[in-house]
Design a protein around this motif. Structure first.
Motif, PDB file in Angstrom:
ATOM      1  N   SER A  91       0.846  -1.190   0.000  1.00  0.00           N
ATOM      2  CA  SER A  91       0.000   0.000   0.000  1.00  0.00           C
ATOM      3  C   SER A  91       0.883   1.241   0.000  1.00  0.00           C
ATOM      4  CB  SER A  91      -0.892   0.009   1.240  1.00  0.00           C
ATOM      5  OG  SER A  91      -0.106   0.233   2.401  1.00  0.00           O
ATOM      6  N   HIS A  92       0.283   2.359  -0.322  1.00  0.00           N
ATOM      7  CA  HIS A  92       1.013   3.631  -0.326  1.00  0.00           C
ATOM      8  C   HIS A  92       1.584   3.927   1.061  1.00  0.00           C
ATOM      9  CE1 HIS A  92       2.119   7.599  -1.711  1.00  0.00           C
ATOM     10  NE2 HIS A  92       1.491   8.131  -0.675  1.00  0.00           N
ATOM     11  N   GLU A  93       0.805   3.656   2.101  1.00  0.00           N
ATOM     12  CA  GLU A  93       1.261   3.902   3.471  1.00  0.00           C
ATOM     13  C   GLU A  93       2.433   2.995   3.827  1.00  0.00           C
ATOM     14  OE1 GLU A  93      -2.019   3.205   2.725  1.00  0.00           O
ATOM     15  OE2 GLU A  93      -2.669   5.316   2.759  1.00  0.00           O
ATOM     16  N   ALA A  94       2.369   1.743   3.423  1.00  0.00           N
ATOM     17  CA  ALA A  94       3.450   0.803   3.711  1.00  0.00           C
ATOM     18  C   ALA A  94       4.723   1.210   2.970  1.00  0.00           C
ATOM     19  CB  ALA A  94       3.039  -0.615   3.324  1.00  0.00           C
ATOM     20  N   VAL A  95       4.584   1.696   1.758  1.00  0.00           N
ATOM     21  CA  VAL A  95       5.744   2.148   0.981  1.00  0.00           C
ATOM     22  C   VAL A  95       6.378   3.355   1.660  1.00  0.00           C
ATOM     23  CG1 VAL A  95       6.456   3.229  -1.193  1.00  0.00           C
ATOM     24  CG2 VAL A  95       5.048   1.182  -1.225  1.00  0.00           C
ATOM     25  N   ASP A  96       5.550   4.295   2.113  1.00  0.00           N
ATOM     26  CA  ASP A  96       6.088   5.472   2.817  1.00  0.00           C
ATOM     27  C   ASP A  96       6.886   5.057   4.046  1.00  0.00           C
ATOM     28  OD1 ASP A  96       4.996   7.192   0.968  1.00  0.00           O
ATOM     29  OD2 ASP A  96       3.264   7.740   2.214  1.00  0.00           O
ATOM     30  N   GLU A  97       6.337   4.125   4.813  1.00  0.00           N
ATOM     31  CA  GLU A  97       7.043   3.661   6.009  1.00  0.00           C
ATOM     32  C   GLU A  97       8.323   2.927   5.635  1.00  0.00           C
ATOM     33  OE1 GLU A  97       6.412   0.858   9.970  1.00  0.00           O
ATOM     34  OE2 GLU A  97       4.734   1.161   8.598  1.00  0.00           O
ATOM     35  N   LEU A  98       8.253   2.076   4.635  1.00  0.00           N
ATOM     36  CA  LEU A  98       9.422   1.335   4.187  1.00  0.00           C
ATOM     37  C   LEU A  98      10.509   2.290   3.697  1.00  0.00           C
ATOM     38  CD1 LEU A  98      10.800  -1.367   3.558  1.00  0.00           C
ATOM     39  CD2 LEU A  98       9.582  -1.378   1.367  1.00  0.00           C
ATOM     40  N   MET A  99      10.130   3.318   2.973  1.00  0.00           N
ATOM     41  CA  MET A  99      11.116   4.283   2.478  1.00  0.00           C
ATOM     42  C   MET A  99      11.767   5.049   3.628  1.00  0.00           C
ATOM     43  SD  MET A  99       9.367   5.675  -1.062  1.00  0.00           S
ATOM     44  CE  MET A  99      10.455   7.069  -1.187  1.00  0.00           C
ATOM     45  N   ARG A 100      10.980   5.418   4.627  1.00  0.00           N
ATOM     46  CA  ARG A 100      11.554   6.118   5.791  1.00  0.00           C
ATOM     47  C   ARG A 100      12.546   5.217   6.518  1.00  0.00           C
ATOM     48  NH1 ARG A 100       6.327   7.929   6.418  1.00  0.00           N
ATOM     49  NH2 ARG A 100       5.906   6.399   8.046  1.00  0.00           N
ATOM     50  N   LEU A 101      12.152   3.971   6.758  1.00  0.00           N
ATOM     51  CA  LEU A 101      13.048   3.035   7.434  1.00  0.00           C
ATOM     52  C   LEU A 101      14.307   2.780   6.604  1.00  0.00           C
ATOM     53  CD1 LEU A 101      10.571   0.340   8.811  1.00  0.00           C
ATOM     54  CD2 LEU A 101      11.986   1.883  10.172  1.00  0.00           C
ATOM     55  N   ALA A 102      14.123   2.580   5.312  1.00  0.00           N
ATOM     56  CA  ALA A 102      15.267   2.280   4.436  1.00  0.00           C
ATOM     57  C   ALA A 102      16.226   3.453   4.363  1.00  0.00           C
ATOM     58  CB  ALA A 102      14.767   1.919   3.040  1.00  0.00           C
ATOM     59  N   GLU A 103      15.686   4.662   4.276  1.00  0.00           N
ATOM     60  CA  GLU A 103      16.555   5.829   4.205  1.00  0.00           C
ATOM     61  C   GLU A 103      17.359   5.982   5.496  1.00  0.00           C
ATOM     62  OE1 GLU A 103      16.316  10.580   3.188  1.00  0.00           O
ATOM     63  OE2 GLU A 103      14.567   9.309   2.866  1.00  0.00           O
ATOM     64  N   ARG A 104      16.705   5.789   6.626  1.00  0.00           N
ATOM     65  CA  ARG A 104      17.425   5.874   7.910  1.00  0.00           C
ATOM     66  C   ARG A 104      18.481   4.781   8.010  1.00  0.00           C
ATOM     67  NH1 ARG A 104      12.088   6.889  10.744  1.00  0.00           N
ATOM     68  NH2 ARG A 104      12.020   9.146  10.862  1.00  0.00           N
ATOM     69  N   GLU A 105      18.112   3.590   7.579  1.00  0.00           N
ATOM     70  CA  GLU A 105      19.050   2.466   7.645  1.00  0.00           C
ATOM     71  C   GLU A 105      20.237   2.722   6.733  1.00  0.00           C
ATOM     72  OE1 GLU A 105      20.333  -0.730   9.396  1.00  0.00           O
ATOM     73  OE2 GLU A 105      18.569   0.282  10.116  1.00  0.00           O
TER      74      GLU A 105
END
Length: 152
Positions: free
Chosen positions: A63-77
């Protein structure tokens, strides 16, 4: 927040038998590698972030929300990571060769979103493709295919 991400990685890497955790960790690893391409030229363009979101949504059916969360986590990681080993290892363990080539093609697509290939982006893709054991011929073939499709 970094502690939470580290705990997440430790938990999922320690118990790889849990299919849901393994796929989520693999999604995060893939997203982190793609974030490395976005960050490679030291400029993050909105068009690159948009393209990354679409790629993740399409690749993982999120979902769009899951992608947003995944992108935030991935960028921080990606920002906190000293090297790519933890991400590359997960991809090497769980992707077959064709999936790795498809990932390299996504990297090229991200690099060409702004219609210009920065030498830093090319270097990063080459490095990651080598770590993923993608043959040089496939590295070049995907680059040329994306160049042709993007009109470069």
């Amino acid at each position: 927040m970094i502690d939470a991400i580290q705990q997440f990685f430790n938990r999922t890497l320690a118990a790889p038998d849990k299919a849901q955790d393994r796929s989520l960790t693999l999604e995060l690893a893939t997203a982190a590698l793609l974030c490395e391409i976005v960050r490679a030229d030291y400029r993050t363009e909105p068009s690159e972030l948009e393209a990354l979101g679409v790629m993740l949504q399409t690749r993982f059916s999120l979902s769009h929300e899951a992608v947003d969360e995944l992108m935030r986590l991935a960028e921080r990681e990606a920002e906190q990571s000293v090297d790519h080993f933890q991400f590359v290892r997960l991809v090497n363990e769980h992707y077959d060769y064709d999936d790795k080539v498809a990932l390299v093609e996504l990297m090229w697509r991200l690099a060409y979103v702004d219609s210009a290939l920065d030498p830093h982006e090319e270097h990063r893709i080459r490095k990651l493709a080598d770590l993923l054991f993608v043959r040089h011929s496939d590295f070049i073939r995907t680059k040329l295919r994306v160049q042709e499709e993007s009109g470069n």
